[in-house]
Design a protein around this motif. Structure first.
Motif, mmCIF file in Angstrom:
data_model
loop_
_atom_site.group_PDB
_atom_site.id
_atom_site.type_symbol
_atom_site.label_atom_id
_atom_site.label_comp_id
_atom_site.label_asym_id
_atom_site.label_seq_id
_atom_site.Cartn_x
_atom_site.Cartn_y
_atom_site.Cartn_z
ATOM 1 N N LEU A 161 0.911 -1.359 -0.074
ATOM 2 C CA LEU A 161 -0.104 -0.147 -0.041
ATOM 3 C C LEU A 161 1.082 1.190 -0.060
ATOM 4 C CD1 LEU A 161 -2.877 -1.114 2.326
ATOM 5 C CD2 LEU A 161 -2.702 -1.305 -0.316
ATOM 6 N N ALA A 162 1.986 1.251 0.309
ATOM 7 C CA ALA A 162 3.106 2.204 0.150
ATOM 8 C C ALA A 162 3.707 2.305 -1.130
ATOM 9 C CB ALA A 162 4.287 2.193 1.289
ATOM 10 N N HIS A 163 3.228 1.690 -2.287
ATOM 11 C CA HIS A 163 3.631 1.548 -3.628
ATOM 12 C C HIS A 163 5.131 1.727 -3.803
ATOM 13 C CE1 HIS A 163 -0.627 2.126 -4.794
ATOM 14 N NE2 HIS A 163 -0.672 2.915 -3.689
ATOM 15 N N ALA A 164 5.903 1.032 -2.764
ATOM 16 C CA ALA A 164 7.246 1.183 -2.981
ATOM 17 C C ALA A 164 8.016 -0.252 -2.453
ATOM 18 C CB ALA A 164 7.892 2.143 -2.038
ATOM 19 N N PHE A 165 9.314 -0.341 -2.921
ATOM 20 C CA PHE A 165 10.116 -1.406 -2.392
ATOM 21 C C PHE A 165 11.010 -0.828 -1.434
ATOM 22 C CE2 PHE A 165 8.365 -3.300 -6.174
ATOM 23 C CZ PHE A 165 8.206 -4.347 -6.046
ATOM 24 N N GLU A 166 11.301 -1.453 -0.206
ATOM 25 C CA GLU A 166 12.454 -0.809 0.791
ATOM 26 C C GLU A 166 13.371 -1.722 1.133
ATOM 27 O OE1 GLU A 166 9.344 2.415 2.706
ATOM 28 O OE2 GLU A 166 9.978 0.736 3.759
ATOM 29 N N ARG A 167 14.530 -1.407 1.394
ATOM 30 C CA ARG A 167 15.520 -2.141 1.986
ATOM 31 C C ARG A 167 15.650 -1.922 3.270
ATOM 32 N NH1 ARG A 167 20.927 -2.291 3.320
ATOM 33 N NH2 ARG A 167 21.965 -4.127 3.504
ATOM 34 N N ILE A 168 15.423 -2.994 4.135
ATOM 35 C CA ILE A 168 15.202 -2.698 5.733
ATOM 36 C C ILE A 168 16.469 -3.346 6.488
ATOM 37 C CG2 ILE A 168 13.648 -2.702 7.671
ATOM 38 C CD1 ILE A 168 11.427 -2.467 5.669
ATOM 39 N N GLU A 169 16.980 -2.731 7.363
ATOM 40 C CA GLU A 169 17.824 -3.570 8.242
ATOM 41 C C GLU A 169 17.099 -3.847 9.598
ATOM 42 O OE1 GLU A 169 22.040 -1.393 6.703
ATOM 43 O OE2 GLU A 169 21.163 -0.666 8.521
ATOM 44 N N ALA A 170 18.094 -4.749 10.066
ATOM 45 C CA ALA A 170 17.573 -5.221 11.372
ATOM 46 C C ALA A 170 17.269 -4.208 12.466
ATOM 47 C CB ALA A 170 18.526 -6.341 12.160
ATOM 48 N N GLY A 171 16.029 -4.003 13.029
ATOM 49 C CA GLY A 171 15.658 -2.745 13.845
ATOM 50 C C GLY A 171 15.063 -1.902 12.973
ATOM 51 N N GLY A 172 14.714 -2.033 11.903
ATOM 52 C CA GLY A 172 13.907 -1.260 11.290
ATOM 53 C C GLY A 172 14.337 0.105 10.234
ATOM 54 N N THR A 173 15.599 0.104 10.288
ATOM 55 C CA THR A 173 16.343 1.431 9.585
ATOM 56 C C THR A 173 16.105 0.918 8.010
ATOM 57 O OG1 THR A 173 17.885 1.758 11.234
ATOM 58 C CG2 THR A 173 18.510 2.526 8.894
ATOM 59 N N ILE A 174 15.477 1.960 7.199
ATOM 60 C CA ILE A 174 15.404 1.978 5.822
ATOM 61 C C ILE A 174 16.500 2.644 5.135
ATOM 62 C CG2 ILE A 174 13.616 2.734 3.868
ATOM 63 C CD1 ILE A 174 11.538 2.755 6.061
ATOM 64 N N THR A 175 17.402 1.906 4.264
ATOM 65 C CA THR A 175 18.471 2.378 3.520
ATOM 66 C C THR A 175 18.217 2.701 2.104
ATOM 67 O OG1 THR A 175 19.006 0.383 2.852
ATOM 68 C CG2 THR A 175 20.110 0.845 5.206
ATOM 69 N N ASP A 176 17.396 2.113 1.544
ATOM 70 C CA ASP A 176 16.893 2.403 0.308
ATOM 71 C C ASP A 176 15.280 2.421 0.011
ATOM 72 O OD1 ASP A 176 19.750 2.030 -1.545
ATOM 73 O OD2 ASP A 176 19.675 0.870 0.329
ATOM 74 N N ARG A 177 14.965 3.100 -1.004
ATOM 75 C CA ARG A 177 13.603 2.982 -1.374
ATOM 76 C C ARG A 177 13.287 2.998 -2.694
ATOM 77 N NH1 ARG A 177 8.529 4.056 1.336
ATOM 78 N NH2 ARG A 177 6.949 5.108 0.175
ATOM 79 N N ILE A 178 12.616 2.364 -3.460
ATOM 80 C CA ILE A 178 12.226 2.414 -4.850
ATOM 81 C C ILE A 178 10.826 2.708 -4.983
ATOM 82 C CG2 ILE A 178 12.128 1.176 -7.088
ATOM 83 C CD1 ILE A 178 14.562 -0.693 -5.887
ATOM 84 N N GLU A 179 10.374 4.141 -5.389
ATOM 85 C CA GLU A 179 8.895 4.390 -5.347
ATOM 86 C C GLU A 179 8.450 3.732 -6.778
ATOM 87 O OE1 GLU A 179 7.396 6.189 -3.465
ATOM 88 O OE2 GLU A 179 8.785 7.150 -2.073
ATOM 89 N N MET A 180 7.126 3.344 -6.707
ATOM 90 C CA MET A 180 6.598 2.818 -7.953
ATOM 91 C C MET A 180 5.558 3.426 -8.584
ATOM 92 S SD MET A 180 8.528 0.027 -8.537
ATOM 93 C CE MET A 180 7.517 -0.692 -9.705
ATOM 94 N N GLY A 181 5.460 4.766 -8.051
ATOM 95 C CA GLY A 181 4.291 5.557 -8.550
ATOM 96 C C GLY A 181 2.923 5.193 -8.123
ATOM 97 N N ASP A 182 2.053 4.732 -8.955
ATOM 98 C CA ASP A 182 0.685 4.421 -8.636
ATOM 99 C C ASP A 182 0.625 3.021 -8.535
ATOM 100 O OD1 ASP A 182 1.002 4.043 -11.553
ATOM 101 O OD2 ASP A 182 -1.157 4.965 -12.040
ATOM 102 N N ARG A 183 1.698 2.265 -8.777
ATOM 103 C CA ARG A 183 1.644 0.759 -9.161
ATOM 104 C C ARG A 183 1.869 0.242 -7.675
ATOM 105 N NH1 ARG A 183 1.430 -1.360 -13.772
ATOM 106 N NH2 ARG A 183 2.053 -3.359 -13.242
ATOM 107 N N THR A 184 1.298 -0.941 -7.592
ATOM 108 C CA THR A 184 1.185 -1.830 -6.106
ATOM 109 C C THR A 184 2.698 -2.535 -6.168
ATOM 110 O OG1 THR A 184 -0.928 -1.293 -5.763
ATOM 111 C CG2 THR A 184 0.176 -3.139 -4.626
ATOM 112 N N ALA A 185 3.503 -2.691 -5.274
ATOM 113 C CA ALA A 185 4.690 -3.475 -4.911
ATOM 114 C C ALA A 185 4.131 -4.882 -4.515
ATOM 115 C CB ALA A 185 5.575 -2.961 -4.017
ATOM 116 N N ILE A 186 4.484 -5.670 -5.243
ATOM 117 C CA ILE A 186 4.092 -7.269 -4.796
ATOM 118 C C ILE A 186 5.132 -8.144 -4.070
ATOM 119 C CG2 ILE A 186 2.570 -9.426 -5.695
ATOM 120 C CD1 ILE A 186 1.237 -6.710 -5.257
ATOM 121 N N ALA A 187 6.179 -8.269 -4.905
ATOM 122 C CA ALA A 187 7.149 -9.341 -4.538
ATOM 123 C C ALA A 187 8.436 -8.861 -5.208
ATOM 124 C CB ALA A 187 6.693 -10.525 -4.838
#
Length: 278
Positions: A207-233
């Motif tokens: 629902l955030a329309h993005a792919f995120e790289r997350i480290e242990a503890g929850g830090t987001i290091t990278d984010r790929i925005e997909m515009g109006d598309r839904t990220a699935i896998a």
């Protein structure tokens, strides 16, 4: 945090209904078309092949050590086996799981860990090489994507309605223990995930329309925005496992996409290679 737009991606293929469960194996990306009742493969040039699965809604995919492809038939709550020639049933889980089956990860011993996607009270079932079934985790909030760390000691699962990643220790007998939080309070319900060599987890945030790289503890290091598309896998594969494959659609709810062909598979090169299983 690095934020990238969808314009940095290369589209490999599109025109299928609802892509799930991407897995890199022997030079091809394999993925399910859940509503299209098929499993597809695509190479890095975008050449597509299709294995029709009429009457099934394939979801999680994985390969046993002998190269046999296992396919989760989600709504039917069954595990199927395809050896390149024939399709047969490995296990019927309908009497032991509370909801439809979703994603799967297979360890080096050939044990398949499969999520049953109840919004509350979800479970992880394990199907062993002798086709026996055991429930190895309970009370999960919609267990979804799963990975196993390179040392084979930890399984991480995305809990979609819980908006968290949860880790378990894997015992020598394949049972799970020491449940703990890897990351929580995520931007959206996590779906498919994959793991890299520095311990970061790439997560499809539906629902955030993005792919995120997350480290242990929850830090987001990278984010790929997909515009109006839904990220699935997502999956890491290709040369040196530095290609990040991204499946997206136009809606997070598969039922709304029946009869459409608006899903897409994109790819991009990343700095940190994939690691672990799948």
């Amino acid at each position: 945090m690095i934020c990238k737009g969808a314009d940095t991606l290369t589209t490999l293929t599109e025109g299928f209904c609802f892509g799930e469960g991407p897995r890199w194996f022997e030079g091809l990306l394999w993925f399910s078309d859940m509503l299209g009742e098929a499993v597809h493969t695509v190479n890095l040039h975008g050449d597509l092949t299709t294995l029709p699965l009429p009457g099934h809604h394939p979801s999680g995919l994985g390969f046993r050590p002998d190269g046999t492809l296992l396919i989760v038939s989600g709504e039917q709550r069954r595990l199927l086996r395809y050896d390149g020639y024939t399709l047969d049933e490995v296990a019927d889980l309908s009497d032991v799981v509370p909801a439809a089956l979703g994603d799967m990860v297979i360890d080096n011993a050939g044990r398949a860990y499969i999520g049953s996607q109840a919004r509350e009270g979800g479970v992880i079932a394990r199907v062993d090489p002798d086709d026996s079934i055991a429930i190895v985790a309970e009370t999960l909030d919609f267990p979804n994507g799963m990975v196993i760390t390179p040392d084979r000691t930890t399984l991480i699962v995305a809990e979609s309605t819980g908006r968290r990643l949860t880790a378990f220790s894997i015992r020598a007998d394949g049972s799970l223990s020491d449940r703990r939080i890897f990351a929580e309070g995520l931007d959206g319900p996590p779906d498919g995930i994959c793991l890299d060599a520095e311990g970061g987890v790439w997560v499809a945030m539906t629902l955030a329309h993005a792919f995120e790289r997350i480290e242990a503890g929850g830090t987001i290091t990278d984010r790929i925005e997909m515009g109006d598309r839904t990220a699935i896998a997502c999956a890491l594969g290709g040369p040196e496992r530095r290609t990040l494959f991204l499946l997206s659609s136009t809606d997070a709810y598969p039922q709304r996409l029946i009869g459409t062909k608006q899903s897409r598979l994109d790819a991009m090169t990343v700095d940190i290679p994939g690691a672990g299983l799948p």
